[in-house]
Scaffold this motif. Structure first.
Motif, PDB file in Angstrom:
ATOM      1  N   ALA A 187       0.825  -1.210   0.000  1.00 17.39           N
ATOM      2  CA  ALA A 187       0.000   0.000   0.000  1.00 17.39           C
ATOM      3  C   ALA A 187       0.859   1.260   0.000  1.00 17.39           C
ATOM      4  CB  ALA A 187      -0.939  -0.007   1.210  1.00 17.39           C
ATOM      5  N   TRP A 188       1.931   1.272   0.795  1.00 12.90           N
ATOM      6  CA  TRP A 188       2.821   2.433   0.806  1.00 12.90           C
ATOM      7  C   TRP A 188       3.463   2.640  -0.568  1.00 12.90           C
ATOM      8  CZ3 TRP A 188       2.350   6.084   4.086  1.00 12.90           C
ATOM      9  CH2 TRP A 188       2.039   5.850   5.426  1.00 12.90           C
ATOM     10  N   ALA A 206       6.684   7.330   8.808  1.00 12.73           N
ATOM     11  CA  ALA A 206       6.103   5.991   8.925  1.00 12.73           C
ATOM     12  C   ALA A 206       6.771   5.028   7.956  1.00 12.73           C
ATOM     13  CB  ALA A 206       4.599   6.054   8.665  1.00 12.73           C
ATOM     14  N   VAL A 207       7.051   5.489   6.728  1.00 15.18           N
ATOM     15  CA  VAL A 207       7.753   4.650   5.750  1.00 15.18           C
ATOM     16  C   VAL A 207       9.175   4.366   6.235  1.00 15.18           C
ATOM     17  CG1 VAL A 207       8.644   4.549   3.397  1.00 15.18           C
ATOM     18  CG2 VAL A 207       6.358   5.455   3.814  1.00 15.18           C
ATOM     19  N   ALA A 208       9.833   5.377   6.795  1.00 12.50           N
ATOM     20  CA  ALA A 208      11.199   5.188   7.297  1.00 12.50           C
ATOM     21  C   ALA A 208      11.231   4.139   8.401  1.00 12.50           C
ATOM     22  CB  ALA A 208      11.756   6.515   7.794  1.00 12.50           C
ATOM     23  N   ARG A 209      10.264   4.203   9.311  1.00 13.51           N
ATOM     24  CA  ARG A 209      10.219   3.223  10.409  1.00 13.51           C
ATOM     25  C   ARG A 209       9.977   1.816   9.865  1.00 13.51           C
ATOM     26  NH1 ARG A 209       7.287   7.390  12.888  1.00 13.51           N
ATOM     27  NH2 ARG A 209       5.311   6.361  12.346  1.00 13.51           N
ATOM     28  N   LEU A 210       9.087   1.709   8.898  1.00 12.80           N
ATOM     29  CA  LEU A 210       8.798   0.404   8.319  1.00 12.80           C
ATOM     30  C   LEU A 210      10.016  -0.135   7.578  1.00 12.80           C
ATOM     31  CD1 LEU A 210       6.766  -1.835   7.762  1.00 12.80           C
ATOM     32  CD2 LEU A 210       5.928  -0.504   5.795  1.00 12.80           C
ATOM     33  N   HIS A 211      10.720   0.743   6.860  1.00 15.97           N
ATOM     34  CA  HIS A 211      11.918   0.328   6.125  1.00 15.97           C
ATOM     35  C   HIS A 211      12.995  -0.178   7.072  1.00 15.97           C
ATOM     36  CE1 HIS A 211      15.754   1.091   3.877  1.00 15.97           C
ATOM     37  NE2 HIS A 211      15.073   0.519   2.903  1.00 15.97           N
ATOM     38  N   GLY A 225      12.347   0.024  -0.402  1.00 16.56           N
ATOM     39  CA  GLY A 225      13.487   0.920  -0.541  1.00 16.56           C
ATOM     40  C   GLY A 225      13.383   1.826  -1.761  1.00 16.56           C
ATOM     41  N   PHE A 226      12.866   1.293  -2.875  1.00 15.75           N
ATOM     42  CA  PHE A 226      12.749   2.126  -4.076  1.00 15.75           C
ATOM     43  C   PHE A 226      11.806   3.311  -3.836  1.00 15.75           C
ATOM     44  CE2 PHE A 226      14.331  -1.843  -5.838  1.00 15.75           C
ATOM     45  CZ  PHE A 226      15.262  -1.397  -6.763  1.00 15.75           C
ATOM     46  N   VAL A 227      10.742   3.070  -3.096  1.00 22.06           N
ATOM     47  CA  VAL A 227       9.798   4.148  -2.792  1.00 22.06           C
ATOM     48  C   VAL A 227      10.374   5.085  -1.733  1.00 22.06           C
ATOM     49  CG1 VAL A 227       7.634   4.576  -1.574  1.00 22.06           C
ATOM     50  CG2 VAL A 227       7.683   3.013  -3.504  1.00 22.06           C
TER      51      VAL A 227
END
Length: 528
Positions: A187-188, A206-211, A225-227
């Motif tokens: 979804a991200w 939020a994306v950084a934490r998930l990554h 990572g690409f996103v």
């Protein structure tokens, strides 16, 4: 799209002890142990449904989908009212590339049990693969109605909405998916790739934490990572973006096979084969065969989707998108001759090429929908233009070009999965770019009239002049609708699907922002 979903099989309760023992052996010692246990019984009880199901699952696990499909089809014949068997058969047929048969099986599954969410999900995937995004959306909606918390179904529906140009609806669907599952990598990724979308700082965090989540697999971290890198780039954090991209590309490259030297040698062989057999002045050739067909070729991320969208806005053009028809025609001819392409090129007569050209035209006839012009945007056809100009001498070619550094850097930033295997290493990217350039120099030297270079930067600088020249090259009168290409109602399935729904903006180079970080790519592109 992801793979089809098999129907969950509940643990046996008082079922066949042999099947239970075989499943336990599979779990403990692998497929060979399970297969050894059931083989004698399967010979004696060939119509035993539980054994057939297990045999099919073992074949699928061993990478033998065609054999598995035979077991599933037999099970379906034994249990014509079994929706789960129909769904599993469809999943296996889809894995075999038998999309039409898979669609029929999934339709049977939902007819037999309208409450089987996995079958609706699979039907949606198959419909999307077949090019019917609207019907796919409806199938995904059925799955969501049955399982409202099904984040994957919501993401897949959103991707179809994007394909249909319903960008606002796609964003709403993805936000709902993230409300249900804030850790949904899919979804991200889909949200970040929407046209003109800008994440808020809280969302980027939020994306950084998930990554950074240690529970994420290496493959899923690379996917995200690409996103994440694109978000860092937008925020002006180019060094951080480069580091994330470097790691994500390294993961991708370790998981695929690519031999740049072998590809370069094949391109040399193809060019030599057609140079030796160049007899375009043959009196038997019909110069009009293929008239109206437009091949768009070049590197990915070179503006080809935009060029096709411009053409598709013309009322006389049917857009074919990315397809494999030329490859399939040549592959079948190679099989018929028992020799690989291009070794048989010198032995092919004018009538042979005409036959192959007619086969291509037969394959695309339905999709032309009575229009005078048809686009084929299979970019790698730059490798087979020698064959195309023999098969379809009346066709026109649009060579899509963009600054090589910008093109290759844009490729490196894009997750193509396994579709573009050359894209995850600077040296291999540059080698493929150089192969494309030298092949196109050779083809244009032999057929300059039918091959036009369409440069992305020129289009962005003077859209009216570039669009007029593009239309004139393919034999179409100017139509102002082509300047409003973003309004064209058609399905777009490439990485640029969202971008071509927006008006054209001036081209702004991105690579210079990375400075010396891209020196290795610059050096690779400059290599002889």
């Amino acid at each position: 799209m992801t793979r089809p979903v098999a129907t969950p099989v509940p643990a046996p309760r008082g079922g066949d002890p042999l099947v239970a023992a075989a499943r336990a052996a599979w779990s403990a010692r692998g497929t060979a142990a399970a297969r050894a246990l059931i083989a004698p019984a399967l010979r004696e009880r060939a119509d035993d449904a539980a054994l057939l199901r297990l045999a099919a699952e073992l074949d699928q696990a061993d990478g033998r989908p065609e054999r598995a499909a035979e077991h599933w089809q037999r099970l379906r014949a034994l249990r014509p009212r079994d929706a789960a068997a129909a769904n599993d058969a469809g999943a296996c047929l889809a894995a075999c590339g038998r999309l039409g048969d898979a669609l029929a099986a999934f339709r049977d599954a939902v007819r037999l049990d309208a409450g089987l969410a996995a079958a609706w999900l699979n039907l949606g995937r198959a419909l999307d693969r077949s090019g019917d995004a609207a019907a796919a959306c409806a199938a995904f909606e059925h799955a969501i109605a049955l399982v409202p918390a099904h984040a994957d179904a919501r993401v897949l529906r959103a991707e179809c909405l994007k394909t249909l140009g319903r960008i606002g609806d796609a964003e709403a669907a993805l936000r709902e998916a993230l409300r249900i599952d804030a850790a949904s990598v899919s979804a991200w990724i889909a949200l970040a790739r929407l046209r003109g979308f800008r994440m808020e700082p809280a969302e980027i965090n939020a994306v950084a934490r998930l990554h950074a989540d240690p529970g994420l697999t290496e493959a899923r971290r690379a996917d995200l990572g690409f996103v994440y890198a694109s978000l860092l780039e937008t925020a002006g954090r180019h060094r951080d973006a480069f580091a994330v991209l470097r790691d994500a590309n390294a993961v991708r490259r370790r998981r695929i096979g690519w031999n740049a030297a072998a590809v370069g040698a094949l391109v040399d062989e193809i060019l030599a084969a057609f140079a030796a057999a160049d007899t375009t002045a043959d009196a038997e050739v019909d110069p009009r065969r293929g008239a109206g067909v437009v091949f768009l070729v070049g590197m990915p991320r070179s503006g080809s989707t935009l060029a096709e969208q411009i053409l598709a806005a013309h009322p006389q053009v049917a857009a074919g998108g990315e397809r494999e028809d030329v490859f399939r025609v040549l592959q079948q001819e190679s099989q018929r001759r028992g020799r690989r392409f291009p070794t048989w090129v010198g032995d092919a007569s004018s009538s042979d090429w005409a036959r192959l050209g007619d086969e291509y035209l037969r394959r695309v006839a339905t999709e032309r929908r009575g229009r005078s012009h048809f686009t084929d945007k299979t970019l790698a056809n730059w490798q087979t233009l020698g064959a195309i100009r023999r098969m379809l001498p009346g066709a026109r070619v649009v060579y899509c070009v963009r600054d090589p550094l910008e093109t290759c850097w844009s490729c490196y930033k894009r997750d193509f999965g396994e579709a573009q295997r050359f894209a995850y290493d600077f040296a291999e990217l540059a080698a493929f770019q150089r192969d494309c350039e030298r092949a196109m120099r050779a083809w244009r030297a032999r057929d300059a009239e039918r091959i036009r270079e369409h440069r992305y930067e020129a289009l962005a600088g003077d859209p009216v002049a570039a669009v007029r020249a593009l239309l004139a090259h393919v034999g179409l009168d100017f139509d102002a609708a082509c300047l409003r290409f973003h309004e064209a109602a058609r399905e777009v399935r490439t990485a640029s699907a969202a971008q071509v729904r927006a008006p054209l903006r001036p081209a702004e180079p991105v690579a210079p922002r990375y400075g010396a970080l891209l020196d290795p790519l610059r050096a690779a592109l400059a290599a002889p």
